[in-house]
Enzyme design. Structure first.
Site, PDB file in Angstrom:
ATOM      1  N   LYS A  36     -81.274 -17.796 -23.958  1.00 31.91           N
ATOM      2  CA  LYS A  36     -80.191 -16.861 -23.654  1.00 31.91           C
ATOM      3  C   LYS A  36     -79.190 -17.529 -22.704  1.00 31.91           C
ATOM      4  O   LYS A  36     -79.569 -18.425 -21.938  1.00 31.91           O
ATOM      5  CB  LYS A  36     -80.761 -15.629 -22.943  1.00 31.91           C
ATOM      6  N   ARG A  56     -90.199  -7.943 -31.700  1.00 29.03           N
ATOM      7  CA  ARG A  56     -90.734  -7.454 -32.978  1.00 29.03           C
ATOM      8  C   ARG A  56     -91.979  -8.223 -33.401  1.00 29.03           C
ATOM      9  O   ARG A  56     -92.841  -7.683 -34.096  1.00 29.03           O
ATOM     10  CB  ARG A  56     -89.622  -7.513 -34.051  1.00 29.03           C
TER      11      ARG A  56
HETATM   12  N1  BES Z   1     -85.011  -8.250 -24.957  1.00 30.57           N
HETATM   13  C1  BES Z   1     -83.933  -8.459 -25.843  1.00 30.57           C
HETATM   14  C2  BES Z   1     -83.070  -7.211 -26.057  1.00 30.57           C
HETATM   15  C3  BES Z   1     -82.366  -6.671 -24.852  1.00 30.57           C
HETATM   16  C4  BES Z   1     -81.027  -6.991 -24.622  1.00 30.57           C
HETATM   17  C5  BES Z   1     -82.990  -5.807 -23.990  1.00 30.57           C
HETATM   18  C6  BES Z   1     -80.370  -6.464 -23.536  1.00 30.57           C
HETATM   19  C7  BES Z   1     -82.324  -5.280 -22.898  1.00 30.57           C
HETATM   20  C8  BES Z   1     -81.019  -5.609 -22.671  1.00 30.57           C
HETATM   21  C9  BES Z   1     -84.470  -8.915 -27.195  1.00 30.57           C
HETATM   22  O1  BES Z   1     -85.640  -9.627 -27.177  1.00 30.57           O
HETATM   23  C10 BES Z   1     -83.427  -9.788 -27.810  1.00 30.57           C
HETATM   24  O2  BES Z   1     -83.191 -10.816 -27.257  1.00 30.57           O
HETATM   25  N2  BES Z   1     -82.856  -9.365 -28.928  1.00 30.57           N
HETATM   26  C11 BES Z   1     -81.873 -10.116 -29.603  1.00 30.57           C
HETATM   27  C12 BES Z   1     -82.170 -10.066 -31.083  1.00 30.57           C
HETATM   28  C13 BES Z   1     -81.376 -11.028 -31.915  1.00 30.57           C
HETATM   29  C14 BES Z   1     -81.727 -12.452 -31.549  1.00 30.57           C
HETATM   30  C15 BES Z   1     -81.664 -10.772 -33.370  1.00 30.57           C
HETATM   31  C16 BES Z   1     -80.509  -9.496 -29.312  1.00 30.57           C
HETATM   32  O3  BES Z   1     -80.445  -8.265 -29.156  1.00 30.57           O
HETATM   33  O4  BES Z   1     -79.557 -10.231 -29.164  1.00 30.57           O
HETATM   34 MN    MN Z   2     -85.306 -11.704 -26.876  1.00 27.08          MN
END
Ligand code: BES
Ligand code: MN
Ligand code: ZN
Length: 493
Positions: free
Chosen positions: A266, A340
């Site tokens: 990230k 997931r």
């Molecule tokens: N933990 C994150 C989602 C999240 C984002 C929670 C902001 C709380 C605040 C999750 O694991 C994630 O990174 N999701 C990705 C999915 C994508 C890579 C398909 C996302 O939402 O960008």
């Molecule tokens: Mn994630």
């Protein structure tokens, strides 16, 4: 563990009002009628309340709002908090009033002159929920709050009504504490230890270690924790307060103690917020705690997948193919779509082992749900209209925002993989829905299921009526109510 406010319950003693120290709260309906306690305060203050009513001030206030009179003459108190609240308020109004009082309480003692208000216990709950500060890591702790004395016409009744409500507040605090903890404190091991400690209040708790998870074939979950020094775990919490042999309701939570994104790292800005990525597991834990504390007549099993998503030489790579406990193979095209993978295995295990009557998973799953719904509503995805309606009703009754989103076969085209049964990311379009469709593969036919994407509501940047900024505990109250409606109500009839 953040301690709850202490409440004492006494029958109304009008003669104690003049000498009460700290803050004294009187409740006046918008009609301006004064009950006996308010009349006493009015007399002591030489008519201050009557003047407030005559000036039209009370009439202008909304139910649950508070106006404070400082250092009133004729009383020892440093403030009289005048609360606009009808004698038969709604639950929401009563809680709002309690929270507003708590927000201005500080270190002072607080006397609630609730008289014969029929939602006195809900005022107490509102007060308890708002009295939360996460100061575990502050050298200078928040000032200790003063004790709260509840005076009511039938105080014993109010006390017994408040008891199960305060058990729920205790669950909310547990969820908030877990969700607020930084990841170097709430490691996977520490998380499991805190859950194991729930044995003391009567839950049956098992901690499955990596070797157990390997034996079960949880290749999807294990692939997420591979890059971390902290061992992956699944914790199973059982509350069997219902009829023996009745199938339980299963609650499943995503417990990523920190989500760096893994090799699909990230960006730095805001990454610190990913300490809350175990929020789903936090809610499951809080619900289980409150069910035990209020001795719910229901069978509920809570399962949480606890892992840390880190980049390292051992970490899962984009393009890796992993095999889930169900047997489906998954191409991990983005290691940041890890929640997931964790849920897929824990959900499958929950169904295989417990044959539940229904399954609800909670996860801070997608950023896309925040784009869609902001911080007001969690995303609700379901394959079962009846269960879904029951949940939405429970959430509405508890004032916890929840909004149903669509699912459908057509979305599966977005998560097709060239090399495996499914891919773990569908990219940007319908990001929350493709995540839900991925999870749905791991829900057995005919299993009533709800997926709650709580990424936007688990932790917030500005305080709400019932919590300061940070973890909210969203869902603990709604799920308690759903359990009550689905399992406990039938018993009473
Ligand atoms: N933990 C994150 C989602 C999240 C984002 C929670 C902001 C709380 C605040 C999750 O694991 C994630 O990174 N999701 C990705 C999915 C994508 C890579 C398909 C996302 O939402 O960008
Ligand atoms: Mn994630
Ligand atoms: Zn995540």
């Amino acid at each position: 563990m953040t301690e709850q406010l202490a409440f004492e319950f006494h029958d109304t003693d009008l003669d104690a009002i003049a000498a009460a120290s700290g803050r004294v709260a009187v409740f006046v309906g918008s009609d301006g009628k004064l009950d006996p306690a308010a009349r006493r305060v009015n007399r002591l203050t030489k008519g201050a309340l009557a003047r407030l009513v005559e000036a039209g001030e009370i009439g202008k206030m909304k139910a649950g709002e508070v106006k404070s009179l400082g250092y009133p003459a004729g009383m020892a108190a440093k403030a009289v908090d005048v609360v606009c609240l009808p004698r038969r308020p709604s639950v929401a109004e009563a809680r709002k009033a309690g929270a507003a009082l708590s927000a201005r309480q500080g270190g002072s003692a607080l006397l609630l002159l609730l008289g014969s208000n029929n939602r006195a216990a809900e005022v107490v709950l509102g007060c308890a929920l708002r009295a939360y500060d996460f100061d575990a890591h502050m050298s200078k702790k928040a000032d200790a709050r003063g004790a709260v004395t509840v005076m009511a016409t039938k105080s014993a009744e109010v006390a017994s009504e408040a008891k199960p409500l305060l058990a729920k507040a205790e669950g909310v605090f547990f969820t908030r504490d877990l969700t607020n903890e930084p990841a170097n404190v709430l490691t996977t091991t520490e998380f499991a230890n805190r859950l194991a400690a729930l044995e003391k209040i009567g839950l049956k708790v098992e901690v499955l270690e990596e070797k157990d998870l390997q034996k079960l074939g949880m290749g999807a979950l294990l692939s997420v924790g591979h890059g971390s020094i902290s061992p992956s775990k699944v914790v199973v919490m059982q509350w069997n307060g219902g009829k023996k042999g009745d199938a339980p309701l299963a609650l499943v939570g995503k417990g990523v103690v920190f989500d760096t994104g893994g090799i699909s790292l990230k960006p730095a800005a805001g990454m610190e917020d990913m300490t809350m990525d175990m929020g789903g597991a936090g809610v499951v834990s809080g619900v289980m705690k409150s069910l035990a504390l209020r001795k719910a007549k229901a069978n509920v099993v809570g399962l949480v997948g606890i892992v840390e998503n880190m980049p390292s030489d051992r970490a899962t790579r984009p393009g890796d193919v992993v095999t889930s406990m169900k047997g489906d193979t998954i191409e991990v095209i983005n290691t940041d779509a890890e929640g997931r993978l964790v849920l897929a295995d824990v959900m499958w295990y929950a169904q295989e082992r417990f044959k539940p009557r229904g399954m609800i998973d909670l996860a801070t799953l997608t950023g896309a749900i925040i784009v869609g719904l902001g911080h007001e509503n969690a995303g609700v995805f379901s394959n079962d209209d009846d269960l879904c309606k029951s949940f939405l009703k429970a959430a509405e009754a508890e004032g916890e925002g929840a909004w149903r989103m669509p699912i459908g076969e057509a979305y599966n085209a977005l998560i097709k993989s060239r090399v495996a049964d499914v891919s773990n990311s569908g990219g940007r379009p319908a990001g929350s829905i493709t995540a839900a469709m991925f999870l749905k593969r791991f829900v057995k036919d005919d299993m009533p299921w709800i997926h709650l994407d709580i990424a936007g509501v688990a932790s917030v940047k500005s305080g709400t009526a019932f919590s300061p900024k940070g973890a909210t505990g969203w869902g603990v109250l709604a799920l308690n109510r759903l359990v009550a409606d689905m399992c406990e109500a039938a018993d009473e009839g």
